[in-house]
Design an enzyme around this catalytic site. Structure first.
Site, PDB file in Angstrom:
ATOM      1  CE1 TYR A  50      -3.851  -2.184  -0.022  1.00 52.59           C
ATOM      2  CE2 TYR A  50      -2.964  -3.169   1.987  1.00 52.59           C
ATOM      3  CZ  TYR A  50      -3.876  -3.178   0.946  1.00 52.59           C
ATOM      4  OH  TYR A  50      -4.806  -4.180   0.855  1.00 52.59           O
ATOM      5  N   GLY A 110      -6.117 -12.509  12.602  1.00 48.04           N
ATOM      6  CA  GLY A 110      -7.269 -11.807  12.051  1.00 48.04           C
ATOM      7  C   GLY A 110      -8.095 -12.625  11.078  1.00 48.04           C
TER       8      GLY A 110
END
Length: 267
Positions: free
Chosen positions: A24, A172
């Site tokens: 990112y 997660g």
């Protein structure tokens, strides 16, 4: 980003994580492979890390002392000429003095999806806890807790990571599939939730689809519905792209309206 952190605290959240991994924007600045700038934001690592460090400072300045600020950082890009483990150690060293409460170590990008637990050998620990050795190395310079993430889904593996000296384990994706996983582990169950593998030849597209499947589970959980790990990756990816397109249009309209009404800086 500092504005978002402040709004998050006002909304009742107790912390934020600044995402500087997985290819990112902040990860692109950190990597010499993607950061080709020749000004003070590119070149030497000190310059490539400047944006991340400035953002951390800005966030820390607008939130309370008790508000947690974490950073997600690539331990390495796993691409020739990219961000390295030595780079990560230096960046963590700079983060030590900026009030960062935790560093989460991951790695790779959608071109090299190591963050999804794709190890280069078949050993269980290496496959599910790909970044353990990187974490132990970075802990030699880190003064904040270090968390390792990336495909961990089994209790023996999570326990092994902690026993090897890593402060925390991130699970997660496993929690998106089974939000009751910690309870099951505490009860002695060896539950190990797993998504069906996506074996598309295009690794980047497969990684995007895998993430779309995870987000699909999160959306169902947010609506008090049970996860559906068997959802078609194609369906999950299309739904995600449509949702992003709708949200983008809504955001643009909001920006235009705010600008027209003279609200000034809305970022």
């Amino acid at each position: 980003m500092s504005c978002s952190a402040a709004l998050g605290e006002r909304a009742g959240f107790t912390g934020v994580e600044i995402h500087a991994a997985h290819g990112y924007l902040l990860s692109q600045f950190l990597s010499p492979l993607t950061n080709q700038r020749t000004d003070e934001w590119g070149g030497a690592l000190e310059n490539r890390a400047r944006l991340l460090l400035e953002i951390v400072k800005a966030v820390r300045a607008v939130v309370s002392v008790d508000f947690a600020v974490a950073v997600k950082l690539n331990s390495a890009d796993f691409q020739r000429g990219g961000f390295t483990a030595d780079d990560a150690k230096r960046v963590v060293g700079w983060l030590n003095d900026l009030g960062v409460d935790m560093v989460e170590l991951s790695g790779g990008s959608y071109e090299v999806p190591a963050m999804q637990g794709e190890a280069r050998d078949s050993r269980t620990l290496a496959r599910e806890a790909y970044f353990v050795e990187f974490a132990r190395d970075i802990q030699t310079v880190a003064r904040m807790p270090v968390m390792v993430t990336g495909g961990i889904r089994r209790r023996p593996v999570a326990e092994s990571v902690v026993q090897r000296g890593v402060d925390m384990v991130g699970i997660g994706t496993a929690l998106a599939i089974d939000p009751h996983l910690p309870r099951d582990w505490l009860q002695g169950k060896d539950t190990a939730p797993q998504l069906p593998p996506i074996t598309w030849k295009n690794k980047a597209l497969a990684a995007l689809a895998n993430m779309a499947v995870v987000k699909y589970q999160l959306r169902k959980l947010s609506r008090a519905k049970k996860p559906d790990p068997s959802v078609s990756p194609v369906r999950a990816l299309i739904l995600q792209q449509l949702s992003m397109a709708v949200r983008t249009r809504q955001y643009r309209r909001w920006i235009e309206k705010a600008s027209h009404n003279g609200l000034g800086d809305v970022g």
